[in-house]
Design an enzyme around this catalytic site. Structure first.
Site, PDB file in Angstrom:
ATOM      1  N   GLU A 178       0.805  -1.231   0.000  1.00 18.16           N
ATOM      2  CA  GLU A 178       0.000   0.000   0.000  1.00 18.16           C
ATOM      3  C   GLU A 178       0.835   1.277   0.000  1.00 18.16           C
ATOM      4  OE1 GLU A 178      -2.860  -0.073   3.147  1.00 18.16           O
ATOM      5  OE2 GLU A 178      -3.884  -1.831   2.350  1.00 18.16           O
ATOM      6  N   GLU A 360      -5.305  -8.439   1.207  1.00 15.71           N
ATOM      7  CA  GLU A 360      -5.913  -8.029   2.478  1.00 15.71           C
ATOM      8  C   GLU A 360      -7.384  -7.759   2.262  1.00 15.71           C
ATOM      9  OE1 GLU A 360      -4.325  -4.662   4.686  1.00 15.71           O
ATOM     10  OE2 GLU A 360      -2.270  -5.342   4.327  1.00 15.71           O
TER      11      GLU A 360
HETATM   12  C1  FCB Z   1      -4.299  -1.700   5.668  1.00 15.51           C
HETATM   13  C2  FCB Z   1      -2.882  -1.965   6.139  1.00 15.51           C
HETATM   14  C3  FCB Z   1      -2.785  -2.958   7.262  1.00 15.51           C
HETATM   15  C4  FCB Z   1      -3.904  -2.782   8.262  1.00 15.51           C
HETATM   16  C5  FCB Z   1      -5.243  -2.746   7.580  1.00 15.51           C
HETATM   17  C6  FCB Z   1      -6.420  -2.630   8.507  1.00 15.51           C
HETATM   18  O1  FCB Z   1      -4.376  -0.453   5.069  1.00 15.51           O
HETATM   19  O2  FCB Z   1      -2.099  -2.470   5.073  1.00 15.51           O
HETATM   20  O3  FCB Z   1      -1.522  -2.818   7.847  1.00 15.51           O
HETATM   21  O4  FCB Z   1      -3.680  -1.686   9.038  1.00 15.51           O
HETATM   22  O5  FCB Z   1      -5.264  -1.666   6.685  1.00 15.51           O
END
Ligand code: FCB
Length: 459
Positions: A178, A360
């Site tokens: 990210e 994620e």
């Molecule tokens: C993302 C991050 C991760 C975590 C989630 C909830 O943006 O990559 O580290 O904080 O959010």
């Protein structure tokens, strides 16, 4: 929310249409779980520094101890094995292996990831190694960090150290997690390390991270036989919060920064049109070719869409507005809208044409353990069910999704929210560091089992 216990539910919609090589996993990151911040020669990172600034982190929390994964990784690998995941995405703490960020390596730090990787492989879990999940060595920040063009080479040298050490056992590597989130909040919107608010610094950091990505891809490709490489992007539809023209313009601008400033140069060799002019002063003639190196997959993180308003509270002239009133929210206040997940999967598939791994997805909820040690978390199960169904719909529409990783295995240090927000499939009792699998842990394990039982062989 009244769907009954997980086992009473109909199975998720399209599990049987997934191919046998579909990867189910969980994700974590170094600063959020490892702890052992001052052990075995680890150097400080910008998050050690930032979390000590008064008022920056809820409750004054730091990652000093976190989940103590550094000492308890075997227990965590055993939990993953019980869950039945195929893969585990973790990040290496750059300052643990290179305490100053460059120069001397720290053998004790390298040895920790040897132990972790070996334990994963022994448990039949594929390690997915992310080089950078935000914990830049403080020593490099002191020399300008990502605003210094040399940082791209420091990152590439670090990538070489990692590739040479683990490339015999690890084949899946991601460069950055990210980069849009880290740069936008860290250099303009506030709330993240290194805590700079300056648009010119932001633009420099964006460009140098992109250069670091391209250089690291080359190093990994060269050093690791059979490597499968990618970068991980947080992708969220950016919608204007109202019909006002200035809010529409703000949403388009956030879309350019958030969804385009990294994948566009990395995968298409251009900056998004809305940013091209602003980026021009930082580009040398060959830069875009160095950034745009062939990769094997697109890592996509997604939680919710953005609702955007024009605002003068920061140098970017935009801020986050409210979702429509009827949209449910997580304990983070993030809108729960599974259709936005399907929409962004489809958009990124069309735009970049690479196989997608969802690296994620998950949600925060104020979980409370019962006296018998059970942790009911029905809202998380509902979220995961709705979002995996949205992904199955996208796959049925032809979107090439090859894997799905839940954020996160454990409750952990959630950046500015400290330990107040819980994203784990496993509850962390921070005073005792006991790990208590939640109901969603069982639900996700059941989903993996259902899918495994009906796997369609790949052709
Ligand atoms: C993302 C991050 C991760 C975590 C989630 C909830 O943006 O990559 O580290 O904080 O959010």
């Amino acid at each position: 929310m009244n769907a009954g216990p997980p086992s009473d539910r109909p199975p998720s919609r399209f599990t049987s249409s997934l191919t046998s090589d579909f990867i189910w996993g969980v994700s974590t990151s170094s600063y959020q779980i490892e702890g052992a911040a001052n052990e075995d020669g680890r150097g400080p990172s910008i998050w050690d520094t930032y979390s000590r600034l008064p008022g920056k982190i809820a409750g004054g929390d730091t990652g000093d101890i976190a989940c103590d994964h550094y000492h308890r990784y075997r227990e965590d690998v055993a939990l993953m094995q019980k869950l039945g995941v195929d893969a585990y995405r973790f990040s290496v703490a750059w300052p643990r292996v290179l305490p100053e960020g460059r120069g001397a390596v720290n053998e004790a730090g390298l040895a920790f990831y040897d132990r972790l990787i070996d334990a994963l492989i022994a448990a039949g879990i594929e390690p997915w190694l992310c080089l950078y999940h935000w914990d830049l060595p403080q020593g490099l920040q002191d020399d300008g960090g990502w605003t210094n063009r040399d940082c791209a080479q420091w990152f590439a040298d670090y990538a070489s150290v990692i590739a040479r050490r683990y490339g015999d056992r690890v084949k899946r590597f991601a460069t950055f997690n990210e980069p849009s989130v880290f740069t936008l909040f860290g250099y303009s919107l506030g709330g993240q390390a290194p805590g700079i608010v300056d648009r010119a610094m932001l633009l420099r950091a964006i460009h140098h991270m992109n250069l670091g990505h391209g250089a690291a891809i080359d190093r990994l490709r060269e050093a690791v036989a059979g490597a499968s490489l990618g970068a991980i992007h947080n992708c969220q539809p950016c919608r204007p919060a109202t019909e006002k023209p200035e809010d529409r313009a703000a949403a388009d601008m956030l879309d350019a920064y958030w969804n385009g400033a990294f994948p566009d140069p990395q995968l298409r060799g251009v900056y998004p049109p809305l940013l091209a002019e602003a980026m021009a002063p930082y580009l040398k003639p060959d830069d875009l070719a160095q950034i745009c190196r062939p990769v094997d997959w697109f890592g996509l993180n997604h939680y919710s869409p953005h609702y955007v308003v024009a605002s003068d509270r920061n140098p970017l002239g935009l801020w986050f507005g409210s979702a429509p009133a009827d949209v449910p929210r997580s304990s983070m206040g993030w809108p729960v809208e599974p259709d936005a997940f399907r929409e962004i999967l489809t958009a990124m598939h069309k735009r970049y044409g690479l196989p997608i791994y969802v690296t994620e997805n998950g949600t925060a909820h104020a979980d409370k353990p019962q006296p018998n040690g059970e942790v009911p978390d029905e809202p998380r199960i509902s979220y995961l069910k709705a979002y995996t169904d949205a992904m199955f719909d996208a796959i049925a529409d032809g979107v090439d999704v090859r894997g799905y990783f839940v954020w996160s295995l454990l409750d952990n240090f959630e950046w500015g929210s400290g330990y107040s927000q819980r994203f784990g499939l496993v509850y962390m009792d921070y005073p005792t560091l006991r790990r208590l699998p939640k109901a969603s842990f069982r639900w996700f394990g059941d989903l993996i089992k259902t899918h495994s039982a009906s796997r369609v062989p790949t052709v």
